[in-house]
Design a protein around this motif. Structure first.
Motif, mmCIF file in Angstrom:
data_model
loop_
_atom_site.group_PDB
_atom_site.id
_atom_site.type_symbol
_atom_site.label_atom_id
_atom_site.label_comp_id
_atom_site.label_asym_id
_atom_site.label_seq_id
_atom_site.Cartn_x
_atom_site.Cartn_y
_atom_site.Cartn_z
ATOM 1 N N GLY A 140 0.940 -1.189 -0.043
ATOM 2 C CA GLY A 140 0.013 0.101 -0.003
ATOM 3 C C GLY A 140 0.854 1.450 -0.180
ATOM 4 O O GLY A 140 0.597 2.377 0.366
ATOM 5 N N ILE A 141 2.111 1.252 -0.650
ATOM 6 C CA ILE A 141 2.890 2.257 -0.482
ATOM 7 C C ILE A 141 3.363 2.536 -2.095
ATOM 8 O O ILE A 141 3.178 1.809 -2.939
ATOM 9 C CB ILE A 141 4.050 2.131 0.226
ATOM 10 C CG1 ILE A 141 4.868 0.938 -0.119
ATOM 11 C CG2 ILE A 141 3.651 1.931 1.553
ATOM 12 C CD1 ILE A 141 6.026 0.573 0.779
ATOM 13 N N THR A 142 4.156 3.648 -2.327
ATOM 14 C CA THR A 142 4.709 4.020 -3.649
ATOM 15 C C THR A 142 6.123 3.461 -3.679
ATOM 16 O O THR A 142 6.543 2.957 -2.768
ATOM 17 C CB THR A 142 4.790 5.700 -3.849
ATOM 18 O OG1 THR A 142 5.727 6.119 -2.830
ATOM 19 C CG2 THR A 142 3.349 6.359 -3.583
ATOM 20 N N LEU A 143 6.680 3.512 -4.920
ATOM 21 C CA LEU A 143 7.851 2.839 -4.980
ATOM 22 C C LEU A 143 9.132 3.557 -4.309
ATOM 23 O O LEU A 143 9.841 3.080 -3.705
ATOM 24 C CB LEU A 143 8.482 2.884 -6.433
ATOM 25 C CG LEU A 143 8.115 1.740 -7.367
ATOM 26 C CD1 LEU A 143 8.372 1.876 -8.588
ATOM 27 C CD2 LEU A 143 8.542 0.328 -6.742
ATOM 28 N N GLU A 144 8.500 5.053 -4.301
ATOM 29 C CA GLU A 144 9.645 5.909 -3.507
ATOM 30 C C GLU A 144 9.618 5.533 -1.921
ATOM 31 O O GLU A 144 10.563 5.534 -1.272
ATOM 32 C CB GLU A 144 9.237 7.411 -3.770
ATOM 33 C CG GLU A 144 10.241 8.257 -3.238
ATOM 34 C CD GLU A 144 9.868 9.889 -3.601
ATOM 35 O OE1 GLU A 144 10.459 10.792 -2.767
ATOM 36 O OE2 GLU A 144 9.038 9.976 -4.321
ATOM 37 N N GLU A 145 8.383 5.446 -1.488
ATOM 38 C CA GLU A 145 8.187 5.153 -0.034
ATOM 39 C C GLU A 145 8.823 3.677 0.209
ATOM 40 O O GLU A 145 9.302 3.535 1.411
ATOM 41 C CB GLU A 145 6.752 4.905 0.382
ATOM 42 C CG GLU A 145 5.993 6.519 0.240
ATOM 43 C CD GLU A 145 4.568 6.469 0.299
ATOM 44 O OE1 GLU A 145 4.104 7.534 0.811
ATOM 45 O OE2 GLU A 145 4.078 5.389 -0.117
ATOM 46 N N LEU A 146 8.726 2.885 -0.850
ATOM 47 C CA LEU A 146 9.327 1.537 -0.601
ATOM 48 C C LEU A 146 10.863 1.628 -0.229
ATOM 49 O O LEU A 146 11.230 0.879 0.711
ATOM 50 C CB LEU A 146 9.057 0.611 -1.836
ATOM 51 C CG LEU A 146 9.669 -0.833 -1.740
ATOM 52 C CD1 LEU A 146 8.860 -1.641 -0.909
ATOM 53 C CD2 LEU A 146 9.957 -1.443 -3.113
ATOM 54 N N PHE A 147 11.411 2.469 -1.083
ATOM 55 C CA PHE A 147 13.061 2.522 -0.915
ATOM 56 C C PHE A 147 13.213 3.376 0.323
ATOM 57 O O PHE A 147 14.243 2.973 1.106
ATOM 58 C CB PHE A 147 13.509 3.237 -2.094
ATOM 59 C CG PHE A 147 13.858 2.188 -3.348
ATOM 60 C CD1 PHE A 147 14.909 1.475 -3.132
ATOM 61 C CD2 PHE A 147 12.877 2.394 -4.346
ATOM 62 C CE1 PHE A 147 15.112 0.340 -4.378
ATOM 63 C CE2 PHE A 147 12.982 1.181 -5.499
ATOM 64 C CZ PHE A 147 13.994 0.513 -5.272
ATOM 65 N N ASP A 148 12.293 4.355 0.724
ATOM 66 C CA ASP A 148 12.499 5.161 2.043
ATOM 67 C C ASP A 148 12.408 4.034 3.252
ATOM 68 O O ASP A 148 13.285 4.324 3.959
ATOM 69 C CB ASP A 148 11.609 6.048 2.171
ATOM 70 C CG ASP A 148 11.720 7.240 1.167
ATOM 71 O OD1 ASP A 148 13.148 7.404 0.439
ATOM 72 O OD2 ASP A 148 11.005 8.183 0.842
ATOM 73 N N LEU A 149 11.403 3.390 3.025
ATOM 74 C CA LEU A 149 11.316 2.331 4.246
ATOM 75 C C LEU A 149 12.339 1.383 4.421
ATOM 76 O O LEU A 149 12.719 0.946 5.428
ATOM 77 C CB LEU A 149 9.831 1.684 4.172
ATOM 78 C CG LEU A 149 8.709 2.542 4.291
ATOM 79 C CD1 LEU A 149 7.467 1.823 3.859
ATOM 80 C CD2 LEU A 149 8.734 3.023 5.623
ATOM 81 N N ALA A 150 12.696 0.873 3.127
ATOM 82 C CA ALA A 150 13.843 -0.309 3.359
ATOM 83 C C ALA A 150 15.213 0.178 3.845
ATOM 84 O O ALA A 150 15.745 -0.595 4.479
ATOM 85 C CB ALA A 150 14.283 -0.746 1.815
ATOM 86 N N GLN A 151 15.333 1.407 3.871
ATOM 87 C CA GLN A 151 16.695 2.114 4.324
ATOM 88 C C GLN A 151 16.604 2.125 5.874
ATOM 89 O O GLN A 151 17.704 1.973 6.516
ATOM 90 C CB GLN A 151 16.931 3.318 3.914
ATOM 91 C CG GLN A 151 17.337 3.514 2.277
ATOM 92 C CD GLN A 151 17.512 4.920 1.917
ATOM 93 O OE1 GLN A 151 18.431 5.398 2.265
ATOM 94 N NE2 GLN A 151 16.674 5.446 1.075
#
Length: 255
Positions: A140-151
């Motif tokens: 339920g997130i954007t690709l940009e949010e995916l990478f922000d969370l992954a970090q």
């Protein structure tokens, strides 16, 4: 003269246009489900920029997944050739090119300005942008949010080689209450691992650059570098490598 390179990808279409004496123009738009409709949109956008694609003073090269849909192209050239030409131009020298696209991942080795070797994964979406898109949607997130969370997370391992089964693993993690950060880190780690396995089949040159939709993502470049134990450089405007190569070839073929 006007020189235009059009790269109709599976998820995004990139255009690089150059009018003599003016700055190079870049733009991207979603490919959608119909490449011909996308082609018409590109024609209109270029017309607004005072480039008539069918005029005698315009030369157009098309490449990518939907290249045959560009009915006004003067030349239709393969993705490998255009990505190699554009990637080398972006790097400023011979290099290895890792292109993570929407539906496939390509590794291209350029030597003396020519394609020396390449390998391509177009059978499975698990190591591509499509996998990231599917997993981001599941969270339920954007690709940009995916990478922000992954970090911010610790890798929740995703071992499945198939997107469908990997999605099931993600659903299980969600059910267990694992954080989005950990799941996002696992998703990015999984893609980097699959890309590194493809890249590992080739002997890399001194310099390796990242192109495609993730080309400017420093975090992904860092994770991929760690997997390969080899430096992979993020690249400004790397998503335009194919279109830029097509534009350069349009210019060269008009001489």
């Amino acid at each position: 003269m006007n020189y235009v390179g059009i790269d109709i990808g599976s998820t995004a279409s990139k255009v690089v246009a150059q009018k003599e004496g003016q700055e190079t123009c870049y733009f991207v738009l979603p490919t959608g489900w119909n490449s011909r409709e996308t082609t018409e949109k590109i024609r209109q956008i270029l017309k607004e920029k005072e480039i008539e694609v069918e005029a005698a003073d315009s030369k157009v090269v098309a490449t990518g997944y939907g290249r045959v849909a560009v009915d006004f192209a003067d030349h239709v050239i393969t993705e490998i050739t255009c990505h190699a030409r554009g990637g080398r131009e972006l790097a400023g020298e011979d290099c290895g090119i890792i292109d993570v696209g929407g539906q496939d991942t390509k590794v291209i080795l350029v030597e003396n300005g020519m394609v020396k070797d390449f390998i391509m994964n177009d059978k499975c979406s698990a190591g591509t942008g499509k996998f990231l898109e599917v997993m981001a949607n599941r969270l339920g997130i954007t690709l940009e949010e995916l990478f922000d969370l992954a970090q911010k997370g610790k890798v929740a391992p995703i071992s499945s080689l198939c997107t469908v089964f990997a999605e099931s693993e993600v659903i299980s993690y969600i059910g267990e209450g694992r954080s989005r950060e950990d799941i996002a880190a696992g998703v990015v780690d999984s893609v980097a691992m699959k890309v590194s396995q493809l890249v590992g089949k080739k002997t890399l040159p001194t310099r390796v650059i990242l192109t495609g939709g993730l080309s400017e993502n420093r975090y992904f470049a860092q994770i991929l570098s760690e997997k390969l134990n080899y430096p992979v450089e993020p690249t400004e405007k790397g998503r335009y490598a194919g279109a830029r190569g097509a534009m350069l070839l349009a210019r060269e073929k008009s001489r």
